[in-house]
Design an enzyme around this catalytic site. Sequence first.
Site, PDB file in Angstrom:
ATOM      1  N   GLU A  65       0.852  -1.189   0.000  1.00 52.96           N
ATOM      2  CA  GLU A  65       0.000   0.000   0.000  1.00 52.96           C
ATOM      3  C   GLU A  65       0.890   1.243   0.000  1.00 52.96           C
ATOM      4  O   GLU A  65       1.850   1.317   0.784  1.00 52.96           O
ATOM      5  CB  GLU A  65      -0.902   0.004   1.237  1.00 52.96           C
ATOM      6  CG  GLU A  65      -1.763   1.254   1.379  1.00 52.96           C
ATOM      7  CD  GLU A  65      -2.655   1.201   2.616  1.00 52.96           C
ATOM      8  OE1 GLU A  65      -3.073   0.087   3.004  1.00 52.96           O
ATOM      9  OE2 GLU A  65      -2.918   2.264   3.196  1.00 52.96           O
TER      10      GLU A  65
ATOM     11  N   GLU B 117      -2.719  11.405   3.301  1.00 53.46           N
ATOM     12  CA  GLU B 117      -3.669  11.195   4.382  1.00 53.46           C
ATOM     13  C   GLU B 117      -3.592  12.413   5.287  1.00 53.46           C
ATOM     14  O   GLU B 117      -2.502  12.928   5.556  1.00 53.46           O
ATOM     15  CB  GLU B 117      -3.339   9.939   5.189  1.00 53.46           C
ATOM     16  CG  GLU B 117      -3.602   8.636   4.462  1.00 53.46           C
ATOM     17  CD  GLU B 117      -3.370   7.439   5.377  1.00 53.46           C
ATOM     18  OE1 GLU B 117      -4.371   6.832   5.810  1.00 53.46           O
ATOM     19  OE2 GLU B 117      -2.200   7.130   5.647  1.00 53.46           O
TER      20      GLU B 117
END
Length: 358
Positions: free
Chosen positions: A246, A251
């Site tokens: 990932e 974020e």
Amino acid sequence: MKMINLVNRAGVFTLILLFVFQSCSSSNDTGDDTPVNPAPTNLTIQVDVIGKTAENPNGDGSGKIKLTLNATNALSYKVLINNELKEITTGELTYEFTASGTNNYPISVSAYNGTKFINTSTTVNVFVARKIIWADEFNVDGAPDTSKWGYNTGTGDGWGNNELQYYTTRSENVKIEGGLLKITAIREDYMGSKYTSTRMLTKGKFSFKYGRAEVRAKLPAGGGTWPAFWLLGDNIDTVPWPGCGEIDILESVGNNPNVIHSSLHSPGRSGNTPDTKTTTAPNSTTEFHIYAAEWSAESIKFFVDDNLFYTYKNSSTTPFNANFFVIINFAMGGNFGGAVDPNFKSATYEVDYVRVYN
């Protein structure tokens, strides 16, 4: 009469076989040791970079080269180029590099005649101009383009993070309006959840290996908000997370505004991964910024507004050398998002575009 002819023909055929056998025996008796399949010799590689000029010594930016291979007694060739093995019989190969920038590539060639072979190698400098290989500019009002985007829906049992939202495809939660993709998280009772939102992904529609992925976005505000832009291994159905890998390009959480996190998750480095860095994007909830990652076999570099703030050293032992797909989502709460502001009603994650370059 027919029987006599058959006998005569059989006799003649037998004499021919004897003659051939004796001839072969006679030839072998001469001591001639000439091999049936002599080993190739004099292997040469000619590399022509397409568009090469005095002003552009590394080519015209197309990344294309033409190989001309020649060897005495060669019947076939194997070419190892850019970690790909090509097998040819003509002695000519056209190849296109895709990693942007000017790079030096080794080329190894083996010439074969049966099991006998020789090999040699060379290198080439090639310039590849950066170009978009996939994008969504979100210029058509309405629902997102289904040829580019699919959805994860439902609670996903908190998606492994104890998140609070129910992901939908409703226009209340996702739409394109005024040249922007708008993902809105809403506080509402829906299918047993207290919040709704959207998670979009290109799985099964687009994936890529190496290049630059970027989003131009304005982030939502409010405690508990958790917008993201990230990549996930295309083989997740057969290699479960975190084995598939990932790459979190963006974020941010409303409880710690203007702080941008970029992280990588892989076996033994999942959950609270050590492969992470932060930077700041001032006024991230009122202004658009560009969040990007440049990914190669050697490294993954993370940027905000083209300012490099984190470089991860990639290697052949990581999952980050296969195809990945793109995800945009807006979560609420959970392990990372934290407590939701009790006065929260709704917030919108606005995306101007998503672009992927070679």
